[in-house]
Design an enzyme around this catalytic site. Sequence first.
Site, PDB file in Angstrom:
ATOM      1  CG  MET A  30       6.616  53.451  71.998  1.00 53.36           C
ATOM      2  SD  MET A  30       5.899  54.640  70.873  1.00 53.36           S
ATOM      3  CE  MET A  30       5.268  55.826  72.032  1.00 53.36           C
ATOM      4  N   GLY A  31      10.348  52.646  75.077  1.00 50.48           N
ATOM      5  CA  GLY A  31      11.554  53.016  75.816  1.00 50.48           C
ATOM      6  C   GLY A  31      11.328  54.156  76.784  1.00 50.48           C
ATOM      7  CG  HIS A  37       7.922  51.269  80.717  1.00 50.39           C
ATOM      8  ND1 HIS A  37       8.427  52.554  80.729  1.00 50.39           N
ATOM      9  CD2 HIS A  37       7.003  51.237  79.728  1.00 50.39           C
ATOM     10  CE1 HIS A  37       7.850  53.263  79.783  1.00 50.39           C
ATOM     11  NE2 HIS A  37       6.973  52.502  79.165  1.00 50.39           N
ATOM     12  N   GLY A 149       0.061  48.712  80.230  1.00 51.12           N
ATOM     13  CA  GLY A 149      -0.334  49.512  81.389  1.00 51.12           C
ATOM     14  C   GLY A 149      -1.713  50.141  81.195  1.00 51.12           C
ATOM     15  CG  ASP A 152      -1.083  54.582  77.169  1.00 53.44           C
ATOM     16  OD1 ASP A 152      -1.317  55.756  76.857  1.00 53.44           O
ATOM     17  OD2 ASP A 152       0.047  54.193  77.540  1.00 53.44           O
ATOM     18  NE  ARG A 189       3.782  62.008  74.287  1.00 50.94           N
ATOM     19  CZ  ARG A 189       3.306  60.803  73.953  1.00 50.94           C
ATOM     20  NH1 ARG A 189       2.917  59.969  74.901  1.00 50.94           N
ATOM     21  NH2 ARG A 189       3.223  60.424  72.688  1.00 50.94           N
TER      22      ARG A 189
HETATM   23  O1  PAF Z   1       2.186  52.082  74.908  1.00 49.35           O
HETATM   24  C1  PAF Z   1       3.189  52.179  74.176  1.00 49.35           C
HETATM   25  O2  PAF Z   1       4.310  52.422  74.620  1.00 49.35           O
HETATM   26  C2  PAF Z   1       3.029  51.985  72.676  1.00 49.35           C
HETATM   27  O3  PAF Z   1       1.817  52.499  72.233  1.00 49.35           O
HETATM   28  C3  PAF Z   1       3.204  50.534  72.215  1.00 49.35           C
HETATM   29  C4  PAF Z   1       2.126  49.624  72.787  1.00 49.35           C
HETATM   30  C5  PAF Z   1       4.571  50.022  72.634  1.00 49.35           C
HETATM   31  C6  PAF Z   1       3.122  50.445  70.694  1.00 49.35           C
HETATM   32  O4  PAF Z   1       4.110  51.222  70.071  1.00 49.35           O
END
Ligand code: PAF
Length: 282
Positions: A30-31, A37, A149, A152, A189
């Site tokens: 989600m950037g 990332h 990752g 989550d 966040r």
């Molecule tokens: O982990 C995230 O950033 C989001 O939940 C994902 C997997 C890109 C789905 O929108």
Amino acid sequence: MLIFNKKSELSAFLSPFIDQHKSIGFVPTMGALHQGHLSLLEKSLAENDITVMSIFVNPTQFNNAEDLDKYPRTLEEDIKKMSQLSHSIIVYAPEISDIYEGNTVSESFEYDGLEHQMEGRHRPGHFDGVGTIVKRLFEVVKPATAYFGEKDFQQLQIVKKLVDKHALPVNIIGCPIYREKSGLAMSSRNERLSMNARKKAAIVFEILQLAKKTFSEKSISDTIAFVKTEFEKHPEFELEYFEITDEATLLSADSKVSNQKYRGFIAVFIEKIRLIDNISLN
Ligand code: PAF
């Protein structure tokens, strides 16, 4: 760096590579990219012929309008960070309409009960939103392998279940949590925390590590009580949950069984920002 905003154009670009059996590695995000990332991207670049990263703040997985509204959106900086790694990354950064075609709702998914635990319980509809977007992205990108990752961790298990249940031809790789120097798990966040709160948030991982030690000496209920007591000493935090679960089923555990793998999961608020983290306990 090639940036696509339309799935039709991305598909048309990728299709000859798929025909030539080139392997596509995929990193959905989600950037607001951070080192976590980038580590997924590095792995994908090393293991695949082509790497695609999606950047899309998916509205259907947010159960809190303010969280969606305030989620950091930093596309230009994200692209700079990616180009420092490689110029050959393919970026898919769609508008909502390209993904949802005027109908911005989730499909509903069943993940054998994984969806009712922890994040699923506290964020109603969240995993329907995640399932919807991940499945659609997989259908467009057609990756051989996708990287997620472990911060989550529940999402990772849910995505594995999604792939299994829908027989999607994608290999799912879980990658270790990246932490700031303080131990705070990297998260987009974190950008929303004040400097003071960001410093204080180091306590989350400190307490998780102490919980691991407590778990090695005491019972599950003692470990949970320990974590609750620790957070009571820090009223700037609101502990939403700390749970100890079986690592595979994510079901809450109340007694230890030998040879079983356990994990501790936490969600806390500080400055109204919700942070999650987890730790392997044995
Ligand atoms: O982990 C995230 O950033 C989001 O939940 C994902 C997997 C890109 C789905 O929108």
